[in-house]
Design a protein around this motif. Structure first.
Motif, PDB file in Angstrom:
ATOM      1  N   ARG A  31       0.835  -1.201   0.000  1.00  0.00           N
ATOM      2  CA  ARG A  31       0.000   0.000   0.000  1.00  0.00           C
ATOM      3  C   ARG A  31       0.871   1.253   0.000  1.00  0.00           C
ATOM      4  O   ARG A  31       0.575   2.234  -0.699  1.00  0.00           O
TER       5      ARG A  31
ATOM      6  N   ALA B 203       2.405   1.659  -3.547  1.00  0.00           N
ATOM      7  CA  ALA B 203       1.408   2.081  -4.527  1.00  0.00           C
ATOM      8  C   ALA B 203       0.863   3.476  -4.234  1.00  0.00           C
ATOM      9  O   ALA B 203       0.411   4.186  -5.141  1.00  0.00           O
TER      10      ALA B 203
ATOM     11  N   ALA C 209      -0.437  -4.721 -12.108  1.00  0.00           N
ATOM     12  CA  ALA C 209      -0.119  -3.880 -10.956  1.00  0.00           C
ATOM     13  C   ALA C 209       1.382  -3.618 -10.871  1.00  0.00           C
ATOM     14  O   ALA C 209       1.817  -2.509 -10.537  1.00  0.00           O
ATOM     15  N   THR C 210       2.202  -4.642 -11.200  1.00  0.00           N
ATOM     16  CA  THR C 210       3.659  -4.459 -11.187  1.00  0.00           C
ATOM     17  C   THR C 210       4.086  -3.458 -12.250  1.00  0.00           C
ATOM     18  O   THR C 210       4.946  -2.600 -12.007  1.00  0.00           O
TER      19      THR C 210
ATOM     20  N   ARG D 285       2.369  -1.092 -13.299  1.00  0.00           N
ATOM     21  CA  ARG D 285       1.849   0.221 -12.905  1.00  0.00           C
ATOM     22  C   ARG D 285       2.642   0.839 -11.760  1.00  0.00           C
ATOM     23  O   ARG D 285       2.902   2.059 -11.770  1.00  0.00           O
ATOM     24  N   PHE D 286       3.079   0.006 -10.790  1.00  0.00           N
ATOM     25  CA  PHE D 286       3.706   0.544  -9.586  1.00  0.00           C
ATOM     26  C   PHE D 286       5.212   0.320  -9.507  1.00  0.00           C
ATOM     27  O   PHE D 286       5.855   0.817  -8.583  1.00  0.00           O
TER      28      PHE D 286
ATOM     29  N   PHE E 232       7.392  -2.847  -6.135  1.00  0.00           N
ATOM     30  CA  PHE E 232       6.088  -3.461  -5.874  1.00  0.00           C
ATOM     31  C   PHE E 232       6.126  -4.943  -6.261  1.00  0.00           C
ATOM     32  O   PHE E 232       5.605  -5.799  -5.539  1.00  0.00           O
TER      33      PHE E 232
END
Length: 332
Positions: A11, A14, A33-34, A36-37, A41
């Motif tokens: 959290r 991100a 998600a990886t 993106r962050f 992450f």
């Protein structure tokens, strides 16, 4: 779009606790998600547990627009799903159980103590193997177990020379494993296996020798048990009370090891100054073991995240055990 819920360090990386990701599988959600962050992450994902709508889920599980994917790192705190708390709480008692067995084995004679040393190293190696598997990395627990057993046997049969022999056996066993199995020749696999095999072999020999006629003090192993149990116990308490100021887990563990060594030496009328220095050595090894633990179990050096695994606290104990026999031979 699937809903992704994040806890703890994920959290923080991100910058938000809930995001929406467009994908129809858990694997796709994590990969997106990886991307993106970022890579930090992604490293955090290696040890995170995945849940869908309150139930554990695999990477190939399907997700829909109404599903909530929850990522729970080893230490989450706060409002994680209640189902994740109970197993973690039970796992927390494993080191306590090992400590009790260690004390009982030590009271039952050299043979039982040697058997316990072999079993403890085997549990440690298996736990490391499970941690690597959850990170989707390769690790060879069996050479580590063999090295530990060989170290115990060498120390028990040939005395002090067994300490050096244990190192050779660890290296030869790991090299042989890499020759026999191609998957274990990669440096990312070979290096941690060799490192842990060396520590396991030296720890096994050291623990047996510290309780044998070759030890400079017949109560040396008793002091070791008091010191490491105190360090692990008070360190665990400090980790769970980090909201209190000036309560650093590393300092608490180190101070506990030193004070416990001195206290045990005073109680049993031993060399207090000598065991003060021995306690300092154990304390340094325990703190260094925390760094080793994060490297092995998290893939990065982290001083804030609790390493995953049922017996992660043994990482520092194994390192302290590996240096204990030469330490007492030099100081006492």
């Amino acid at each position: 779009m699937a809903k992704l819920r994040l806890f703890a360090n994920l959290r923080e990386i991100a910058g938000e606790s809930r995001v929406e990701i467009e994908s129809d599988t858990v694997r796709g959600v994590l990969e997106s998600a990886t991307d993106r962050f970022g890579p930090q992450f992604g490293r955090g994902l290696e040890t995170a547990k995945v849940w869908i709508n309150g139930e554990p889920a695999g990477l190939d599980a399907a997700v829909g627009s109404t599903d909530e994917v929850v990522l729970i790192p080893p230490v989450s705190g706060g409002s994680q799903p209640s189902q994740a708390i109970a197993p973690a709480d039970l796992v927390g008692f494993v080191p306590l159980g090992l400590a009790l067995i260690a004390v009982l084995a030590n009271l039952q004679g050299q043979a039982n103590w040697a058997a316990f040393a072999v079993a403890a190293i085997a549990v440690w190696a298996a736990d490391l193997g499970g941690t690597f598997e959850r990170r989707r990395k390769t690790f060879a627990p069996l050479p580590v177990m063999i090295a530990g057993a060989a170290g115990v046997l060498a120390g028990h049969t040939i005395g002090s020379s067994g300490y050096g022999l244990a190192l050779g056996v660890a290296v030869v066993t790991t090299l042989g494993w890499a020759v026999a199995y191609e998957d274990y020749r990669n440096v990312d696999v070979f290096s941690p296996t060799l490192l842990t095999a060396v520590f396991a072999g030296l720890a096994g020999a050291s623990m047996v020798l510290s309780r044998s006629a070759f030890s400079p003090d017949e109560r040396a192993i008793d002091v070791f048990l008091v010191a490491v149990i105190a360090a692990v116990l008070f360190g665990a308490i400090a980790i769970r009370m980090q909201q209190l100021p000036l309560l650093d887990p590393f300092s608490v563990s180190a101070i506990a090891a030193v004070l416990a060594s001195v206290g045990a030496a005073s109680l049993w009328d031993l060399d207090v100054v000598g065991y003060l220095l021995v306690g300092l050595g154990v304390a340094i090894a325990m703190v260094a073991g925390r760094g080793l633990s994060s490297m092995l179990r998290l893939g990065t050096v982290s001083l804030t995240d609790l390493p995953p695994g049922a017996v992660a606290s043994l990482d520092g104990v194994i390192l302290a055990a590996a240096i204990y026999y030469p330490l007492i031979r030099i100081i006492l």
